[in-house]
Design an enzyme around this catalytic site. Structure first.
Site, PDB file in Angstrom:
ATOM      1  N   PRO A 109       0.916  -1.155   0.006  1.00  0.00           N
ATOM      2  CG  PRO A 109      -1.031  -1.470   1.601  1.00  0.00           C
ATOM      3  CD  PRO A 109       0.447  -2.064   0.867  1.00  0.00           C
ATOM      4  CB  CYS A 110       1.147   3.788  -2.418  1.00  0.00           C
ATOM      5  SG  CYS A 110      -0.609   4.383  -3.259  1.00  0.00           S
ATOM      6  CD  GLN A 111      -3.423   3.258   0.491  1.00  0.00           C
ATOM      7  OE1 GLN A 111      -2.514   2.703   0.784  1.00  0.00           O
ATOM      8  NE2 GLN A 111      -4.809   2.692   0.122  1.00  0.00           N
TER       9      GLN A 111
END
Length: 383
Positions: free
Chosen positions: A75-77
């Site tokens: 995940p990049c958030q």
């Protein structure tokens, strides 16, 4: 016939890495925590390989088959410039660590994947002043991987602006990879931000770093118009009033872009994102920002309605607009038209906007992953 290379796909979403790796590869395990994404994965790839669960609950007993490669688009958030800034300590991007603990456990059992690819946003280069980038590199180095990173933009392969960071590692001393490396960075794949981040690494990580030598792709010939659905089923056209409302949100600069297109007199398609900007008085206002360069803006997961891309069609004085269709988002990720999408618009947009671009994966596989593993097989046969 040669046996396919085997791989694990973590944070697999709808299986776009699997689609990109293609027929030379066999998935032996896939994992995602998102139930809706997993349903799409099963719909397209079957349910034999996927386990839907928190990565922290996955153990080496789930990985019954050894793999040549582990692919992780974590995940990049928390690493994104639009995110919380929590970095690898965040609740989402921090899932990298239980994933990496699993890789470490595999190593203690002498089952570590020969190669690893980690994919994320380019914000990972500067998150926490480069500390998160260094942490990932240190993790790769400590587990015995020779590694490097590249920034690849989807726009080289299809009409979407989508730069992403890829760490590519191979077990040190497993095979000679010098035929795929170079002495210095290639600024096509190693932009200044990446070079700066690499220079800040600890000495041990630097000693395990390689500059991957990837050929430059041929000039892309397709344009955004090639990806447009003539009669989309997932979206309807805006009313004239809705289109005018959209135009009213444009700044003078964006209005001038629109006017120039109208004066051309030829049919043209553009894209719009709604964004919050400060006006000339410093007050935050909503703006509609348009581009007519035959390239889509970067697809993002929908948050409310502001991040859903809008298509605008202009022919002289006729202007029409609508949301981008779900099939168009899939096409802009490189997925074929027979790829089955969720029926709900936001679910499909979230699936595609959160994925990895298929032809980019294929290019990495063709020019790095498969040559390394093929060379390894040859050396093992010779021995």
């Amino acid at each position: 016939m040669n046996q396919p290379f085997k791989f694990y796909e973590f944070f697999c979403g709808g299986g776009m890495a699997r689609a990109g790796l293609g027929q030379n590869w066999e998935c032996v395990f896939a994992n995602d925590i998102d139930i809706k994404k997993a349903e799409s994965y099963k719909l397209n790839w079957g349910d034999a390989e996927i386990k839907v669960d928190d990565i922290a609950n996955i153990g080496t007993d789930n990985l019954r088959h050894p793999a040549d490669l582990t692919w992780a688009s974590f995940p990049c958030q928390d690493l994104s410039s639009a995110g919380s800034g929590a970095g690898l300590e965040g609740a989402r991007s921090g899932t990298f660590w239980p994933f990496w603990n699993l890789v470490k456990k595999l190593k203690t059992e002498d089952k570590a994947p020969k190669m690893v690819v980690l994919e994320n946003v380019c914000g990972a280069l500067t998150s926490h002043k480069g500390k998160d980038f260094s942490a990932i590199c240190n993790a790769l180095q400590k587990e015995g991987y020779l590694f490097g990173a590249v920034v690849m933009d989807a726009v080289d392969f299809l009409p979407q602006s989508r730069p992403r960071l890829f760490f590519i590692g191979v077990q040190k001393d497993l095979t000679d990879v010098s035929f795929l490396t170079q002495e210095s960075p290639d600024f096509k794949w190693h932009p200044k931000a990446l070079v700066n981040a690499q220079q800040k690494l600890e000495e041990a990580a630097k000693n395990s770093w390689v500059w991957w030598n990837i050929p430059h792709p041929e000039k892309r010939k397709n344009s955004l118009l090639d990806y447009i659905e003539e009669n989309p089923e997932s979206v309807g056209w805006h009313t004239p009033a809705e289109t005018q409302r959209l135009i009213s949100l444009m700044s003078p600069l964006n209005l001038s872009k629109l006017q120039r297109i109208k004066e051309l007199g030829e049919p043209k398609v553009g894209t719009i994102y709604k964004r919050t900007r400060k006006d000339e008085y410093g007050i935050k206002v909503q703006r509609a920002e348009v581009r007519f360069d035959s390239i889509s803006g970067c697809l993002r997961t929908p948050s409310g309605g502001s991040s859903r891309q809008i298509m605008i069609f202009v022919h002289k004085e006729e202007i029409r607009s609508r949301l981008i269709s779900t099939r168009e988002t899939a096409r802009l990720m490189g997925l074929p038209d027979d790829y089955k999408l969720p029926s709900k618009y936001n679910d499909a947009y979230h699936l595609t906007g959160d994925g990895v671009v298929v032809p980019v994966v294929n290019y990495i596989s063709k020019h790095i992953l498969e040559p390394v593993l093929s060379n390894l097989k040859k050396s093992q046969k010779a021995a």
